[in-house]
Enzyme design. Structure first.
Site, PDB file in Angstrom:
ATOM      1  N   LYS A 159      -5.850  -3.722  -3.052  1.00  0.00           N
ATOM      2  CA  LYS A 159      -4.419  -3.480  -2.868  1.00  0.00           C
ATOM      3  C   LYS A 159      -4.179  -2.075  -2.366  1.00  0.00           C
ATOM      4  CE  LYS A 159      -0.274  -3.254  -5.613  1.00  0.00           C
ATOM      5  NZ  LYS A 159       0.281  -3.258  -6.922  1.00  0.00           N
ATOM      6  N   LYS A 182      -7.379  -0.483  -6.346  1.00  0.00           N
ATOM      7  CA  LYS A 182      -5.956  -0.227  -6.111  1.00  0.00           C
ATOM      8  C   LYS A 182      -5.791   1.227  -5.703  1.00  0.00           C
ATOM      9  CE  LYS A 182      -1.367  -0.289  -8.133  1.00  0.00           C
ATOM     10  NZ  LYS A 182      -0.506  -0.745  -9.232  1.00  0.00           N
TER      11      LYS A 182
HETATM   12  C1  PBG Z   1       2.607  -1.178 -11.131  1.00  0.00           C
HETATM   13  C2  PBG Z   1       2.474  -1.952  -9.888  1.00  0.00           C
HETATM   14  C3  PBG Z   1       2.785  -1.506  -8.603  1.00  0.00           C
HETATM   15  C4  PBG Z   1       2.624  -2.581  -7.764  1.00  0.00           C
HETATM   16  C5  PBG Z   1       2.189  -3.662  -8.518  1.00  0.00           C
HETATM   17  N1  PBG Z   1       2.090  -3.259  -9.838  1.00  0.00           N
HETATM   18  C6  PBG Z   1       3.304  -0.188  -8.136  1.00  0.00           C
HETATM   19  C7  PBG Z   1       2.578   1.028  -8.450  1.00  0.00           C
HETATM   20  O1  PBG Z   1       1.391   1.039  -8.802  1.00  0.00           O
HETATM   21  O2  PBG Z   1       3.231   2.078  -8.385  1.00  0.00           O
HETATM   22  C8  PBG Z   1       2.908  -2.538  -6.296  1.00  0.00           C
HETATM   23  C9  PBG Z   1       3.310  -3.807  -5.651  1.00  0.00           C
HETATM   24  C10 PBG Z   1       3.967  -3.664  -4.338  1.00  0.00           C
HETATM   25  O3  PBG Z   1       4.189  -2.561  -3.802  1.00  0.00           O
HETATM   26  O4  PBG Z   1       4.307  -4.716  -3.775  1.00  0.00           O
HETATM   27  N2  PBG Z   1       1.528  -0.980 -11.916  1.00  0.00           N
END
Ligand code: PBG
Length: 329
Positions: free
Chosen positions: A250, A197
């Site tokens: 992601k 991520k």
């Molecule tokens: C939070 C989380 C995020 C997303 C999924 N879980 C945002 C972040 O890490 O700030 C992003 C999902 C998206 O942008 O569609 N832990």
């Protein structure tokens, strides 16, 4: 004249032959539907930076999930928007047996026992700082956060979650969550690890949806540097070793090489998350008439599958259902 014996265009001459030789297909069971909800009743509120995507209250969410189910969608990923007054540094509300998330898990499982129910595990929607972990001296502390995440996962399992999806990027959390679930005899509750991520600007609209933008700093001390690829292999291998049942890359569209590389080394299914900013970009360009909405959607998800994703979490899910349906007709 030169005698062409090989003409690749031969297999592109008609829709029929193009269909026959198509390498990559998408179907509804490739998709996971992320859903947003808040406390209240009768709510269906459009997220300004995600036109056509909504946040629901528990009652209207049940109708939405019914619609998703009828379209052939078999899995949802739950995200709760928590009231400001319930937020604190430790994410206490995340463990509340009667918290919004836990209540919605029970409602969904009660109404849709066959749906595969996944839940987000991270502190940011519950954190007064909007960070994925506990903050101490302006730092996000790893190990204390992992303990809370494991309890959060346990409370979701108790409420009926089939799969918990830690999106926090703390070190060692998969091992601790797995142990905690095993000790409590939740042997069949799976873990979808957000393994690769990245610290991405493409999460912007999501943070609007959940009011979860970090109050100070950024997430670069726990989410990955977009410039790094090899590190995604280390993160995925660690999570698999620690007991992840699936791993995730992601965002998706700008990270197709990462999806491809992780798929090469992964012994578990690879999920790609087409995130909120990817949705927003296509929607905005389509609204302006600069790209064709349906074609842009299908091309983006085909590319993610072609790169190697087994499953895709996407906000386009209902549009994809509509497009696939009309294609068949
Ligand atoms: C939070 C989380 C995020 C997303 C999924 N879980 C945002 C972040 O890490 O700030 C992003 C999902 C998206 O942008 O569609 N832990």
């Amino acid at each position: 004249m030169y005698n062409f014996s090989k003409r690749p265009r031969r297999l592109r001459t008609t829709p029929a032959i193009r269909d026959l030789v198509r390498e990559t297909h998408v179907r509804m069971s490739d998709f996971i539907a992320p859903v947003f909800f808040e406390d209240g009743a009768g709510i269906k509120s459009e997220i300004p930076s995600m036109p056509g995507y909504f946040r629901y209250s528990p009652d209207t969410l049940m109708d939405e999930i019914q619609e998703l189910w009828n379209l052939g969608i078999r899995s949802v990923l739950l995200f709760a928007k928590v009231k400001d007054e319930l937020k604190d540094n430790e994410g206490t509300e995340a463990l509340n047996t009667n918290g919004l998330m836990q209540r919605v898990i029970r409602m969904v499982k009660d109404k849709f026992p066959e749906i595969y129910l996944m839940t987000d595990i991270a502190l940011d929607p519950f954190s007064s700082f909007g960070h994925d972990g506990i903050v101490k001296d302006q730092k996000i502390v790893n190990d204390a956060t992992v303990e809370v995440l494991a309890q959060m996962a346990l409370s979701h399992a108790r409420a009926g979650a089939d799969c918990v999806a830690p999106s926090d990027m703390m070190d060692g959390r998969i091992a601790v969550i797995r142990n905690t679930l095993e000790e409590a005899r939740f042997h069949d509750v799976a873990i979808l690890a957000y393994s690769a991520k990245y610290a991405s600007c493409f999460y912007g609209p999501f943070r609007d949806a959940l009011d979860s933008a970090p109050g100070f700093g950024d997430k670069k001390t726990y989410q990955m540097d977009p410039a790094n690829a090899i590190e995604s292999l280390k993160e995925s291998a660690l999570d698999i070793e620690e007991g992840a049942d699936m791993v995730m890359v992601k965002p998706a569209g700008a990270y197709l090489d990462i999806i491809y590389r992780v798929k090469q080394i992964s012994e578990v299914p690879v999920v790609a998350y087409q995130v909120s900013g990817e949705y927003a970009m296509i929607k905005a360009a389509a609204e302006k008439g600069w790209v064709n909405n349906d074609q842009a959607i299908m091309e983006s998800v085909i590319a993610i599958k072609r790169a190697g994703a087994d499953l895709i979490a996407s906000y386009f899910i209902k549009e994809i259902a509509r497009i696939l349906h009309t294609e068949k007709a």
